[in-house]
Every structure is written in C-alpha cells, then in structure tokens.
Design an enzyme around this catalytic site. Structure first.
Site, PDB file in Angstrom:
ATOM      1  CG  ASP A 123      -2.244   0.699   0.982  1.00 27.59           C
ATOM      2  OD1 ASP A 123      -2.288   1.914   1.262  1.00 27.59           O
ATOM      3  OD2 ASP A 123      -3.205   0.075   0.507  1.00 27.59           O
ATOM      4  CG  HIS A 191      -5.132   3.643   2.268  1.00 29.34           C
ATOM      5  ND1 HIS A 191      -4.810   2.402   1.767  1.00 29.34           N
ATOM      6  CD2 HIS A 191      -6.482   3.734   2.186  1.00 29.34           C
ATOM      7  CE1 HIS A 191      -5.917   1.773   1.387  1.00 29.34           C
ATOM      8  NE2 HIS A 191      -6.947   2.558   1.634  1.00 29.34           N
ATOM      9  CB  SER A 514      -9.048  -1.064   1.426  1.00 32.77           C
ATOM     10  OG  SER A 514      -9.367   0.124   2.101  1.00 32.77           O
TER      11      SER A 514
END
Length: 581
Positions: A123, A191, A514
């Site tokens: 990520d 994130h 996610s």
C-alpha cells in the site's frame, strides 16, 4: 478554438523524481513498462527496441522496460492490452469482535494472535514510529521496501529498485531523536498505516482497539506512484494516487521471497482495485494472485472495491427481437478526459456508434483491425480515440477501448447493435470513482458486476464490507458476480466506521472494502497459526483458508448463499472453529 495537440495524448517525459536514480528503468520516467509472460519471445522484443531492459517477477511473469523514445505512440491492440500495466488505487477513503477474532485471542486453549506468521501490507507505506507496531523486542516490521526511494549499496543486492530496510535498521532508527534520518520512509496519507494496524496492530486497551493478528510479523511494501506516461495515456487527474500493476506484482513477489526467508506462512493484504479489464480475472495482477494463492502457506486478501453505487457500470442484454441497445452517459462540466471500456461476449460482432449532446452521430468501424480510430465531432470540440479489438486474446471477448478528450458536457448516447442477433451480454465500465468526476456516470447503471480487480481472482479471498453495529451491507461495496458467473465477493467483514491507527499515534475511523480486506488478512494469519505453526494442517494454502472461512461464515436464514452482495456470508472465525470441533 482548441488545437489538434489539445486532443493528442501527451507522450513526453517529465523531470526525474528527486532522489531517484535516473538509470534505474523501473523508477525512470524515460522508460515505459510492459508485463510479459516468458512464453512470449522476450528476446526478439528486446532486439526490436534498443535499450530495453528485462526484469523477472517470477518464473512466469516479467517486465520489459522500453525507452519511451523507441516506443512510438501507445495503442491498445489485441496483443498489447494485457501488457500495458493497469492502474490501481485505494479502495476506501469493536469490528474484531464481530468477526469472532477477539474471542480467539483470549480463548483459554487456542489463544490465536498470529505468532509465527507474517502479514504483508502492499500500500502507501507505514508510520513505523507508531507504537501499535512495536513490542518488547522492538519493531514487529521485519522488512520495509520503499519502491520510491533511491537504492543504497545494500538494497541493490536485494531489491530491483527502491530501498530495503530490515528490522535492525528500523530498531536503530527508533532509538534516534530523528528516526527518519536512519529510515527515511514515510506513509504520506496514512492509508497503509490504517490497513497494517487493522490487520496486525497491537491491542490498545484505552482505545478499545486491537488488530486481528497482534503478534504477527509485518512485511511492508510502499508502492511507488504510476509513471507520468501511463497517467497521460489513461487520462487520469494530475493529483490522482495510482499504482502500476507491475509494481504491485513485484511487491507480491517480494513478500513471498522474504516470508520464505523468515520461514513463516504469509497473509497478503491488497486494499487497492481497478475497474480496467473484463472483470474475468484475466488482468495480469489477478492471474498472479490466482497463482500465488495456490501455494502452500500463502493467502491473499483483496478488497471488493467501492463501485457498487458509483453508477460507473452499465450492461445490456441482446436476445432475439432486440437488435439495438442505447446506453446514455452523462458527462460533467469541465471533464477533461476519461477512458471507457466496452466488453462484449462472444461470438457476437458488435456495431457501435456514438452520439454527442448535439445529436451528431459517428460510427466505430469493426473492420479496421485494432489500429486507433479518431472520431472528430463537428459541433462539439471533442475527439474520441477508439480501438476495436474483435477478439481480445486473454478473454475471447470483443473489446472496444474509448478515450474521450475534452468531452462536451451533457448526455451522450452509445448505440450498440448485434450483427448476428446472438443471445449475449455486454458491459461498459468507467474508471473507479476517484479517477473520474462524480458527475460523469451512466443514466441507467447496474450495481452488479462491480467488484474491482484483483477481486475477480478465483483464488483470492475477496472481502466486501458491512456495518458491524447493525449488520447492513456497506452502501458503496462492489457487487458480483463476474460476467462468467464466478462467485465474488467471497466473504463480508466489518468495514464501516472501523477504528484504525492514524498518523503520529492517533486513532480514528475508516470505511471501505480495503478495511474489510485488512481484517481478513489478519484473520487468515490466525488460521495459518492454527494450521501450520501448531501443525494441525501443515499444507494449508490460501484456498484452504478461504474454504474454512466460507464454511464458518454467518448466514441469514431467509437469504440464499452465495449471493452477489454477501458472497458466502459474514466472516466469523470463532464459528469456523466451532464447526471444527
């Protein structure tokens, strides 16, 4: 008046990213990337384009880095479509208890916490200074590969580009007043940190938080942003955060290599997605996920995507007596450009025409081969570049690839005719929500067949999201099935207002599929601990993990399973163990 160059795809190169070695083709903006399989004649291709460099991903896939100056203009053809890297982006923008995880953490016999397993998060990187990733022995991050940074002498022997940090490097950095001086890798948006925390963060009692596998080791890959030439080709907004397919594949290969080095079973989290492709699991990344999840001791958890309510998918059915279908597309004011993919089932031959808001209609030729057609509208200053591929080689479907440059705002119409009047279906997909204006959409959309790649991989654990407090499905969650009828998503996990670690030690809530995929990856690590570390099922594969979780999923009595919204139901690891006993 707009000039001709306003409509041409910009193929020039940009200045090099500061701090990146220009001679490394993976990071250089002077090279284009192509994904190939070994059975293709790679050597002849390299001879055709001087200066080309080959990089192996695994024994099947590799990457050709071709100098942009030798490439010519990029075109979508029957052979090139799957070789041009697709671009992927993020899929989000008390849960552990709902999945039966915390009961297993504290179970008097099982006490599953992920010890002896590895969780890989691919990520935006990680805030490695966050205490949720540390224990008494220092950081729980065994390896951190930052694909963007300039490589040093030690890294170049271990990774093809970027820089590699090991646990000892991160531990040394954490002892310094300025840790970034030692390990200069940062998560710029949080994130990746949130996903890593939900998958494998420590228990924090005062925040009522725990990761699913709080004693698992972490392998972190910070994926570099896509190159400018691909952003130009796909007409993405300048500030879009997107990742190249080949960099993601390299990240998966890295995670597998270093998990083997650690001697640990591996659970991979992919919280990204793309609407590019036929949604049949034939994108290169989807095929690779299928391949690795068949390995013993490897599981891949994937987000189902958040395209269920974006109105970015439309479909049509032909049957005898229905020879023409009209699809209406609303284009927003000041929309600069976007791509649209039409995929039609074989064996039909599709005739397509496009009508602008002024009523002017132009035909797409099905007989010119795959070379680029230019549709120039007279009454609006819009051009549409079209590639018609009668038989796309990976799927057998017909692909019509459209790129709209400076499209006029208003209602556009796409007319589709079936030449042979076969009983077939076609689909159209716009880019995922963050890569196109929210005011550009189909007027009669379908929320189904919206699971993003690589969630269409058959051996992945594709996670949709639900609200764990009231049991409702996340409104934006992508829905199945694939066009071929394969079941996806596979399972539902909490993914709405889930507590997660943020940057600089803070906590907040995040929503999206996610988030569900991150929890699923931690749950997979717990199953690996039971099966492999404790020697209950020593040859457990990623498919085994999925099948066990599907058996133990919670299902409503008045609902048929599997179904396109929930797959096989809500994941409940505790119930899985109840069934085992």
């Amino acid at each position: 008046m707009l000039k001709k160059e306003d409509f041409e795809p910009y193929m020039g190169t940009q200045e090099e990213i500061p701090g990146v070695q220009p001679e490394n083709p993976a990071q250089s903006e002077h090279f284009g990337d192509f994904i190939v399989k070994y059975m293709q004649n790679v050597k002849n291709t390299m001879e055709l384009f001087p200066g080309t460099v080959f990089q192996e991903i695994n024994e099947i896939f590799g990457i050709l880095y071709v100098p942009l100056e030798n490439m010519g203009e990029m075109e979508v053809t029957g052979t090139s479509y799957n070789s041009i890297p697709k671009c992927y982006t993020y899929m989000d923008m008390e849960a552990a208890g709902a999945s039966g995880v915390t009961r297993l953490h504290d179970h008097p016999y099982l006490k599953l916490r992920g010890r002896g397993t590895a969780v890989a998060v691919i990520d935006s990187g990680i805030d490695y200074q966050n205490p949720v990733f540390r224990n008494a022995g220092g950081t729980r991050i065994e390896y951190l590969w930052d694909q963007l940074l300039e490589g040093d002498e030690n890294s170049r022997a271990e990774v093809p580009y970027g820089r590699l940090f090991r646990k000892k490097d991160i531990d040394r950095a954490l002892e310094e007043e300025e840790p970034l001086r030692i390990v200069p890798s940062e998560d710029t948006n949080g994130h990746g940190t949130a996903l890593a925390g939900i998958a494998a963060g420590n228990q924090v009692l005062e925040e009522n938080f725990t990761g699913a596998a709080p004693e698992a080791s972490l392998i972190i890959i910070k994926v570099k942003q896509a190159k400018q030439y691909l952003r130009n080709f796909y007409l993405y907004p300048p500030d879009a955060e997107v990742f190249q397919e080949n960099d993601l594949m390299m990240a998966v290969a890295f995670a597998m290599k270093w998990a083997r080095e650690l001697g640990m079973p591996l659970s991979i989290c992919l919280g990204i997605g793309s609407s590019q492709g036929a949604h049949l699991g034939k994108n290169a990344l989807s095929q690779y996920v299928d391949y690795v999840a068949n390995f013993s001791q490897v599981s891949v958890s994937v987000a189902a995507g958040n395209e269920g309510n974006t109105r970015n998918h439309s479909t049509g059915f032909f049957s005898q007596g229905r020879g023409r279908i009209t699809t209406e597309l609303r284009i927003a004011e000041k929309e600069q450009g976007f791509t649209l993919e039409f995929w039609g089932e074989p064996p039909e031959i599709y005739q397509i025409s496009i009508q602008s808001p002024t009523g002017e209609s132009l035909d797409v030729s099905s007989s010119l081969g795959a070379r680029t057609q230019e549709l120039s509208f007279v009454f609006v200053e819009t051009k549409v570049y079209v590639n018609y591929i009668l038989i796309e080689r990976q799927t057998g479907y017909s692909l019509v690839y459209l790129r709209f440059f400076h499209p006029a705002a208003g209602i556009w119409k796409i007319f589709t005719e079936a030449r042979n009047r076969q009983n077939v279906q076609f689909h159209m997909w716009l880019p995922v929500e963050s890569l196109i204006s929210q005011d550009t959409y189909f007027l009669e959309p379908s929320p189904y067949t919206t699971v993003t790649a690589p969630g269409d991989a058959g051996n992945s654990i594709t996670a949709t999201a639900y609200q764990h407090k009231d049991g409702s499905l996340y409104i934006a969650a992508g829905r199945g099935y694939t066009p071929s009828g394969m079941v996806t998503p596979h399972l539902a996990a909490p993914g709405v207002n889930v507590k997660a670690p943020l940057m600089r030690g803070a906590f907040g809530v995040r929503s999206g599929t996610s988030i569900a995929a991150a929890q699923m990856s931690g749950i997979a690590a717990l199953l690996f601990e039971w099966a492999i570390i404790r020697n209950n099922q020593p040859f457990f594969t990623g498919s085994s993990v999925k099948y066990y979780l599907q058996r133990g999923a919670r299902r409503e009595e008045n609902m048929q399973y599997p179904n396109p919204e929930w797959g096989y139901g809500r994941v409940d690891l505790y119930h899985t163990f109840e069934l085992l006993t």
